[in-house]
Design a protein around this motif. Structure first.
Motif, mmCIF file in Angstrom:
data_model
loop_
_atom_site.group_PDB
_atom_site.id
_atom_site.type_symbol
_atom_site.label_atom_id
_atom_site.label_comp_id
_atom_site.label_asym_id
_atom_site.label_seq_id
_atom_site.Cartn_x
_atom_site.Cartn_y
_atom_site.Cartn_z
ATOM 1 N N ARG A 121 0.832 -1.206 0.000
ATOM 2 C CA ARG A 121 0.000 0.000 0.000
ATOM 3 C C ARG A 121 0.867 1.256 0.000
ATOM 4 N N GLN A 122 1.878 1.300 0.853
ATOM 5 C CA GLN A 122 2.771 2.452 0.989
ATOM 6 C C GLN A 122 1.996 3.759 1.136
ATOM 7 N N GLY A 123 0.998 3.748 2.023
ATOM 8 C CA GLY A 123 0.291 4.981 2.333
ATOM 9 C C GLY A 123 -0.975 5.199 1.541
ATOM 10 N N ALA A 124 -1.289 4.299 0.588
ATOM 11 C CA ALA A 124 -2.509 4.477 -0.192
ATOM 12 C C ALA A 124 -3.730 4.200 0.678
ATOM 13 N N ASN A 125 -4.854 4.785 0.333
ATOM 14 C CA ASN A 125 -6.089 4.521 1.060
ATOM 15 C C ASN A 125 -6.635 3.158 0.646
ATOM 16 N N GLY A 126 -7.104 2.406 1.614
ATOM 17 C CA GLY A 126 -7.646 1.093 1.318
ATOM 18 C C GLY A 126 -6.576 0.034 1.321
ATOM 19 N N THR A 127 -7.001 -1.227 1.269
ATOM 20 C CA THR A 127 -6.089 -2.352 1.357
ATOM 21 C C THR A 127 -5.830 -2.947 -0.017
ATOM 22 N N ALA A 128 -4.571 -3.325 -0.247
ATOM 23 C CA ALA A 128 -4.249 -4.033 -1.482
ATOM 24 C C ALA A 128 -5.121 -5.278 -1.553
ATOM 25 N N ASN A 129 -5.840 -5.438 -2.630
ATOM 26 C CA ASN A 129 -6.874 -6.450 -2.739
ATOM 27 C C ASN A 129 -6.520 -7.430 -3.850
ATOM 28 N N PHE A 130 -6.456 -8.722 -3.525
ATOM 29 C CA PHE A 130 -6.058 -9.703 -4.527
ATOM 30 C C PHE A 130 -7.074 -9.794 -5.665
ATOM 31 N N THR A 131 -8.349 -9.584 -5.329
ATOM 32 C CA THR A 131 -9.379 -9.587 -6.371
ATOM 33 C C THR A 131 -9.150 -8.447 -7.355
ATOM 34 N N THR A 132 -8.801 -7.269 -6.834
ATOM 35 C CA THR A 132 -8.509 -6.124 -7.698
ATOM 36 C C THR A 132 -7.309 -6.416 -8.581
ATOM 37 N N VAL A 133 -6.270 -7.002 -8.001
ATOM 38 C CA VAL A 133 -5.083 -7.374 -8.773
ATOM 39 C C VAL A 133 -5.466 -8.320 -9.901
ATOM 40 N N SER A 134 -6.237 -9.350 -9.587
ATOM 41 C CA SER A 134 -6.644 -10.335 -10.596
ATOM 42 C C SER A 134 -7.433 -9.675 -11.718
ATOM 43 N N GLU A 135 -8.345 -8.772 -11.371
ATOM 44 C CA GLU A 135 -9.157 -8.093 -12.382
ATOM 45 C C GLU A 135 -8.283 -7.189 -13.257
ATOM 46 N N ASN A 136 -7.297 -6.545 -12.651
ATOM 47 C CA ASN A 136 -6.387 -5.705 -13.437
ATOM 48 C C ASN A 136 -5.535 -6.547 -14.383
ATOM 49 N N VAL A 137 -5.077 -7.694 -13.913
ATOM 50 C CA VAL A 137 -4.302 -8.594 -14.783
ATOM 51 C C VAL A 137 -5.165 -9.065 -15.946
ATOM 52 N N ARG A 138 -6.405 -9.402 -15.649
ATOM 53 C CA ARG A 138 -7.327 -9.825 -16.710
ATOM 54 C C ARG A 138 -7.493 -8.721 -17.764
ATOM 55 N N ALA A 139 -7.613 -7.470 -17.293
ATOM 56 C CA ALA A 139 -7.788 -6.339 -18.216
ATOM 57 C C ALA A 139 -6.555 -6.153 -19.098
ATOM 58 N N LEU A 140 -5.368 -6.295 -18.507
ATOM 59 C CA LEU A 140 -4.135 -6.168 -19.289
ATOM 60 C C LEU A 140 -4.031 -7.297 -20.315
ATOM 61 N N TYR A 141 -4.363 -8.491 -19.881
ATOM 62 C CA TYR A 141 -4.318 -9.648 -20.775
ATOM 63 C C TYR A 141 -5.278 -9.456 -21.950
ATOM 64 N N GLN A 142 -6.482 -9.031 -21.663
ATOM 65 C CA GLN A 142 -7.474 -8.838 -22.729
ATOM 66 C C GLN A 142 -7.058 -7.731 -23.681
ATOM 67 N N ALA A 143 -6.242 -6.788 -23.182
ATOM 68 C CA ALA A 143 -5.746 -5.704 -24.033
ATOM 69 C C ALA A 143 -4.529 -6.120 -24.860
ATOM 70 N N GLY A 144 -4.036 -7.322 -24.625
ATOM 71 C CA GLY A 144 -2.913 -7.833 -25.405
ATOM 72 C C GLY A 144 -1.550 -7.403 -24.904
ATOM 73 N N ILE A 145 -1.460 -6.939 -23.652
ATOM 74 C CA ILE A 145 -0.187 -6.489 -23.085
ATOM 75 C C ILE A 145 0.625 -7.704 -22.621
#
Length: 434
Positions: A294-318
């Motif tokens: 987190r390093q001071g960010a609001n809220g907790t690092a969320n594994f579900t959020t990470v997974s959804e972001n990875v899915r978005a990058l994958y679908q974008a072809g990155i």
């Protein structure tokens, strides 16, 4: 152009410039001499190359897209070859009913000991991309170990002085306000340096490097012929890293979804991402990691959020690389499981949407081609004989990468292998150091 590593025994006795530079990068890491001595003892005990030739007969081979029909693979002088120097191999292996894949590449890891290299090898991880060099003398030594997972390393982490952590490493040689960051980069790649790419740490607001400094760091690395990678674990820092045009984004935004505009910018910049899902999975239940991620960010690092972001990058072809952020932190008596974590990372990537083939490519051919690891990442004549022989087909179930029979690193068979299909990756956790 790829930088050639200086042999360790020569590097340890090189002239005054090397000695001065090493003193700049020692850092308060405790007495490392026993670790360095152990590496040198291991190096001296090994033959510079294996003279044993090997044939693996009647085995199906992962060609980067599918499993081939059964064939024979030859190993000589540490490489895959189309023919042997003699009619019969010194060692013949029956591959009937088995599967051969390239050795796995962990594209984000922290390694400080020979024991770690041996453990990685036992899991078929034949290349470890060390993401922070805490001590350049030790890093030079680890880069010369034969017969175990190959160690390749970044520089020390470029960050603002006083903002480090036990995992990010020392900041004694970090950047101070007003420093010339081009000179900083020059210093990391001194003559005899084992570093092969620049590591940058993106941190929030006024506490971290400015956007201008991050941009300059990347440009300075490029001018010297190196690439840069940037640590960023939540949206604010991830966006700064993207804008810096660093080559590889390390970690993922764990607090918020990646905006479509930012994903498009990643595409435009032709950037690559090593999401290190494993560390976020472990961090869900580890207070120290939560603080670091987190390093001071609001809220907790969320594994579900990470997974959804990875899915978005994958679908974008990155392009996505498999990396774990595995590390041992003795002062905190914790260790992220080495070797096993990479196999779990492949599982997490599949759960995020990648096919089993794409996940396997994320630990073989893709990191090899994007990180200048020439001559590895696939099984072909002239390539390093980094190989894993499996009982089961990982294209049917990615967990089969753990169903290991044998491992070869540059043609040298590992003395120990780990066949581990019982550990549940959903329960992957920090473990106490022995």
């Amino acid at each position: 152009m790829m930088k050639f590593l200086t042999p360790v025994l020569a590097a340890l006795t090189i002239g005054s410039k090397m000695c001065i530079a090493c003193s700049l990068h020692e850092g308060p890491t405790g007495n490392l001499q026993p670790s360095i001595d152990k590496v040198l003892e291991y190096v001296r005990s090994q033959h510079s190359a294996s003279n044993v030739t090997t044939s693996i007969k009647n085995v199906r081979v992962f060609d980067g897209h599918d499993m081939t029909e059964p064939q024979t693979i030859f190993i000589a002088n540490g490489k895959v070859t189309s023919r042997l120097p003699h009619e019969k191999a010194d060692m013949e292996v029956d591959g009937t009913g088995k599967y051969l894949i390239p050795g796995l590449i962990d594209s984000h890891i922290h390694i400080d000991t020979v024991d770690t290299l041996e453990l990685l090898s036992s899991y078929g991880v034949t290349t470890g991309m060390n993401m922070v060099c805490r001590n350049y003398t030790l890093c030079s030594a680890l880069a010369e170990v034969t017969g175990l997972a190959q160690y390749l390393t970044a520089t020390a982490g470029a960050t603002i002085a006083g903002t480090g952590s036990p995992i990010l490493g020392s900041t004694d040689n970090a950047i101070y306000p007003g420093d010339n960051v081009t000179n900083y980069v020059d210093d990391q790649f001194f003559s005899g340096s084992p570093a092969m790419w620049l590591k940058v740490v993106a941190q929030p607001g006024e506490d971290g490097l400015t956007q201008e400094q991050m941009n300059e760091l990347t440009m300075a690395a490029h001018k010297l012929g190196y690439y840069s990678v940037t640590h960023a674990t939540y949206l604010e820092t991830f966006a700064k890293a993207v804008k810096s045009k660093t080559d590889i984004l390390q970690h993922m935004s764990g607090d918020k979804a990646l905006p479509k505009s930012l994903i498009q910018e990643i595409i435009s910049n032709k950037q690559i991402v090593t999401p290190t899902m494993a560390i976020f999975r472990v961090g869900t239940n580890q207070p120290l990691l939560q603080e670091i991620l987190r390093q001071g960010a609001n809220g907790t690092a969320n594994f579900t959020t990470v997974s959804e972001n990875v899915r978005a990058l994958y679908q974008a072809g990155i392009p996505l690389l498999a990396g774990t952020d595995s590390a041992a932190v003795p002062q905190l008596n914790i260790s992220m499981p080495y070797g096993l974590a990479l196999h779990c990372e492949l599982q997490y990537l599949v759960e995020a949407g990648l096919t089993t083939c794409e996940a396997l490519r994320a630990a073989t051919v893709v990191p090899a081609s994007t990180q200048r690891l020439f001559g590895r990442g696939k099984i072909a004549p002239g390539f390093r004989a980094d190989l894993i022989l499996l009982n089961s087909n990982p294209l049917f179930n990615i967990s089969n990468t753990r169903d290991i029979v044998k491992v070869w690193t540059a043609g040298i068979e590992s003395k120990h292998v780990t066949r581990n299909l019982t550990q549940q990756c959903s329960a992957l956790n920090i473990v106490p150091l022995a």
